[in-house]
Design a protein around this motif. Structure first.
Motif, PDB file in Angstrom:
ATOM      1  N   GLY A  76       0.912  -1.160  -0.049  1.00  0.00           N
ATOM      2  CA  GLY A  76       0.072   0.011   0.018  1.00  0.00           C
ATOM      3  C   GLY A  76       0.736   1.425   0.057  1.00  0.00           C
ATOM      4  O   GLY A  76       0.568   2.239  -0.680  1.00  0.00           O
ATOM      5  N   VAL A  77       2.008   1.150   0.679  1.00  0.00           N
ATOM      6  CA  VAL A  77       2.869   2.340   0.878  1.00  0.00           C
ATOM      7  C   VAL A  77       3.845   2.670  -0.350  1.00  0.00           C
ATOM      8  O   VAL A  77       3.691   3.608  -1.024  1.00  0.00           O
ATOM      9  N   GLY A  83       3.997   5.439  -5.557  1.00  0.00           N
ATOM     10  CA  GLY A  83       3.966   5.158  -7.342  1.00  0.00           C
ATOM     11  C   GLY A  83       3.037   6.338  -7.802  1.00  0.00           C
ATOM     12  O   GLY A  83       3.445   6.808  -8.669  1.00  0.00           O
ATOM     13  N   TRP A  84       2.097   6.183  -6.998  1.00  0.00           N
ATOM     14  CA  TRP A  84       1.027   7.443  -7.522  1.00  0.00           C
ATOM     15  C   TRP A  84       1.481   9.051  -7.408  1.00  0.00           C
ATOM     16  O   TRP A  84       1.563   9.886  -8.378  1.00  0.00           O
ATOM     17  N   ILE A 125       6.559   3.316 -12.270  1.00  0.00           N
ATOM     18  CA  ILE A 125       6.146   2.075 -12.702  1.00  0.00           C
ATOM     19  C   ILE A 125       7.200   1.062 -11.617  1.00  0.00           C
ATOM     20  O   ILE A 125       6.693  -0.059 -11.319  1.00  0.00           O
ATOM     21  N   ALA A 126       8.191   1.522 -11.279  1.00  0.00           N
ATOM     22  CA  ALA A 126       9.347   0.499 -10.556  1.00  0.00           C
ATOM     23  C   ALA A 126       8.665   0.415  -9.049  1.00  0.00           C
ATOM     24  O   ALA A 126       8.787  -0.853  -8.625  1.00  0.00           O
ATOM     25  N   ALA A 148      -2.037  -2.609  -9.201  1.00  0.00           N
ATOM     26  CA  ALA A 148      -1.577  -2.706  -7.946  1.00  0.00           C
ATOM     27  C   ALA A 148      -2.384  -2.513  -6.746  1.00  0.00           C
ATOM     28  O   ALA A 148      -2.227  -3.074  -5.824  1.00  0.00           O
ATOM     29  N   ILE A 149      -3.578  -1.826  -6.872  1.00  0.00           N
ATOM     30  CA  ILE A 149      -4.580  -1.591  -5.731  1.00  0.00           C
ATOM     31  C   ILE A 149      -5.268  -2.897  -5.926  1.00  0.00           C
ATOM     32  O   ILE A 149      -5.622  -3.404  -4.718  1.00  0.00           O
TER      33      ILE A 149
END
Length: 640
Positions: free
Chosen positions: A36-37, A42-43, A55-56, A106-107
């Motif tokens: 989550g972190v 990333g966002w 993206i990484a 990812a979510i």
């Protein structure tokens, strides 16, 4: 390297091992939170137009958050040669990344990881009862040999060994007290919080706590065969055995996953040609379908609920040997009860002492008990016990005693000749006429009458009865309120059976029922009522317990009954049967809620996707959120 350095290194290694052991149960949750972190990072990087770094971060979120579930899914697919829910989630997350929806993919992984961690928490919670039980069993015992004490490992104890259990210590193995008296906390065995007073000849169980007095115990069972060990094995077995509903869902899962993948593949092409959707929209909608059609919530509808209910039962002294038996309890239409030791205490007790006018009741009881103290018959033991509790004088020794097999006993005290036994032993007509026919009246109440004759004259009678347990009426009344028909099976005469049946409130009784007939009666009851339970405690009840849809054994019964039964009441507490049925009903009700809710959510999300009003983030939240809600709903069963 110096000794100090080596000691420091060992200490450091031990600390690391302890830290690892503490973290291990929470590893899935920690990975989910870390994921989550990374998604948040990333966002933020994406907002700062740092696409490569973004993206990484998302890739790391995929790997860290999805590792546990991906590993589980791939291993199960290889082992069972069957696709599963976890594989659908992997495909959906990869598909989202392929079309550039890194955040949504990812979510999806993050929420899937959280629901997985929550499911693991449920499993761990359900195993907590076992872990806490295993920790209660002591590893050492204080054995007494020739007056000296030696501390040994419990595995070295043998039947017949004498051990000393001091105040505050736990009993290491099942045995009988030979010296001393104390109060013991038996909560680990029976679920009963109040201490139980114990003295010489009383049984004690491994894992129970000696509270205030030193006791010497003779071991009656090896450590690996104790009641305590049986409890652990029973609950472990129950948690690994799956209910019919769970087996159906698991069988259904494989077929459903294949169907979903087939529809997804079809949807990757059909809408583009038939409805004019763009290739990007077609693939996007396929990925959403892959997410929302996955039966995660449906699969999680049953197992957490079953494990929670089994744990709840274990905590309250009700052991289920599997989810199938727990599920079946709420479908019962009738319950058959063994009489002796189940509805009744299993030991006769003196209820009346009638003496000829002008004679002393205490004197008669003293003489009769003094004679009967030389017999091992259950009726004789009950009379002696009653006399010792009510008389202040000590028993005397008769000059002579003669046992007349099948009738009674003859004895001589001073110049008087005594006969104690059946009516035919002292004279039927005289016995029947004594005290205005009191014997017939007592027999109609289910009592056994012992006549006392002195110098060829009937001067008294003592009636005894296998007394109905105090909690029996309450238990039967509770079952009746639940709409269950109750039947008593007994080998007693019709008169005695009718009296006990009336006193215990059962709907029906079957008298003069030999042990070998119980199975036949059970088969007849099953034909009439479909789902029937049998409650018993003895070796002769084992075949009937196995024949019934659900066999329920009393915890203080024989080992054979415990091993044959499907449900065990650790304390001989009959009202717990109604509690077990209520727990079963609650579990089935929650499972039904979970199944209906999960299917409704899946259908709604699929319809919304086809109408092109559902975006991937909302599909992820709706799907995985429903899984979390289903698991949380199941956890309600852990509450008392």
């Amino acid at each position: 390297m110096s000794m100090e350095a080596k000691a420091l290194l060992r200490s450091s290694n031990t600390s690391e091992e302890n830290l690892f052991e503490k973290i291990k149960p929470h590893a899935e949750l920690i990975a989910a939170l870390l994921s989550g972190v990374l998604i948040l990072a990333g966002w933020l990087l994406d907002r700062s137009e740092m696409e490569a770094a973004s993206i990484a971060a998302y890739l790391l979120a995929f790997i860290i958050g999805g590792f546990a579930k991906a590993k589980e899914g791939i291993e199960e697919t290889i082992e069972n040669k069957e696709l599963n829910v976890e594989m659908l989630m992997i495909f959906a997350a990869i598909g989202s990344a392929i079309i550039g929806y890194w955040t949504e993919g990812a979510i999806l992984i993050f929420i899937f990881a959280v629901s997985g961690a929550l499911e693991t928490y449920t499993m761990n919670k359900s195993h907590k009862e076992i872990s806490s039980l295993m920790e209660l069993q002591p590893e050492e015992a204080l054995r007494i040999i020739d007056g000296s004490e030696e501390r040994i490992h419990v595995s070295e104890l043998k039947i017949g060994d004498l051990i000393l259990v001091k105040p505050g210590e736990r009993v290491p193995s099942d045995g009988t007290i030979v010296k001393g008296h104390s109060s013991l906390d038996e909560a680990a065995i029976t679920g009963e919080s109040l201490p139980v007073s114990k003295q010489a000849d009383d049984q004690v169980f491994a894992g129970t706590v000696n509270l205030n007095g030193s006791i010497t115990v003779e071991i009656t069972k090896p450590n690996n065969e104790t009641l305590f060990q049986k409890i652990i094995e029973l609950v472990q077995s129950a948690q690994s055995e799956k209910s019919p509903s769970q087996l159906f869902i698991e069988k259904f899962e494989g077929t459903y996953v294949k169907a979903v993948l087939a529809v997804v593949v079809l949807m990757m092409f059909a809408p583009h040609f038939l409805l004019g959707w763009s290739w990007t929209e077609t693939f996007y909608r396929s990925m959403i379908l892959l997410v929302v059609a996955s039966p995660c919530a449906l699969v999680a509808s049953i197992m957490p609920a079953t494990l929670s209910a089994i744990s709840n039962g274990a905590k309250h002294g009700i052991l289920f040997k599997g989810g199938v038996h727990l599920e079946n309890l709420s479908h019962l239409k009738a319950i058959a009860f063994d009489k002796t030791g189940t509805l009744t205490k299993g030991k006769p007790e003196v209820t009346d002492v009638v003496v000829k006018d002008g004679l002393s009741r205490e004197d008669l009881l003293l003489k009769v008990a003094s004679i009967e103290s030389h017999s091992n018959h259950p009726l004789a033991n009950a009379i002696v016990k009653y006399a010792k509790e009510t008389l202040s004088e000590s028993l005397i020794r008769p000059e002579s005693i003669e046992d007349v097999s099948g009738y009674g006993v003859k004895a001589k005290i001073g110049h008087d000749e005594w006969k104690i036994g059946k009516a035919s032993f002292v004279g039927k007509s005289e016995a029947k006429a004594f005290a205005d026919g009191a014997a017939d009246r007592m027999a109609s109440e289910g009592k056994t009458v012992v006549f006392v004759q002195k110098n060829n004259e009937v001067i008294g009678l003592i009636s005894l009865k296998d007394v109905v347990r105090e909690e029996t009426k309450q238990a039967i009344d509770l079952l009746k309120k639940q709409g269950i028909y109750t039947i008593m099976l007994t080998g007693d005469s019709q008169t005695t059976a009718a009296a006990i049946a009336s006193e215990s409130h059962v709907n029906e009784h079957i008298a003069e029922c030999l042990p070998e007939n119980k199975v036949e009666h059970l088969k007849g009851l099953k034909e009439k009522y479909s789902n029937v339970a049998m409650v018993g405690d003895g070796i002769n009840d084992a075949p009937a317990l196995a024949t019934a849809n659900v066999g329920i054994a009393m915890g203080e019964g024989t080992d054979v009954a415990l091993e044959t039964a499907d449900v065990v009441l650790m304390k001989n507490d009959l009202p717990k049967i109604a509690d077990a049925i209520e727990l079963s009903s609650r579990m089935n009700r929650i499972i039904k809620q979970n199944v209906i809710f999960s299917i409704t959510v899946i259908m709604f999300l699929i319809a919304s996707n086809f109408l092109q009003i559902l975006d991937l983030p909302y599909g992820v939240i709706g799907h995985e959120g429903s899984t979390i809600l289903v698991i949380l709903n199941s956890l309600r069963l852990l509450r008392s």
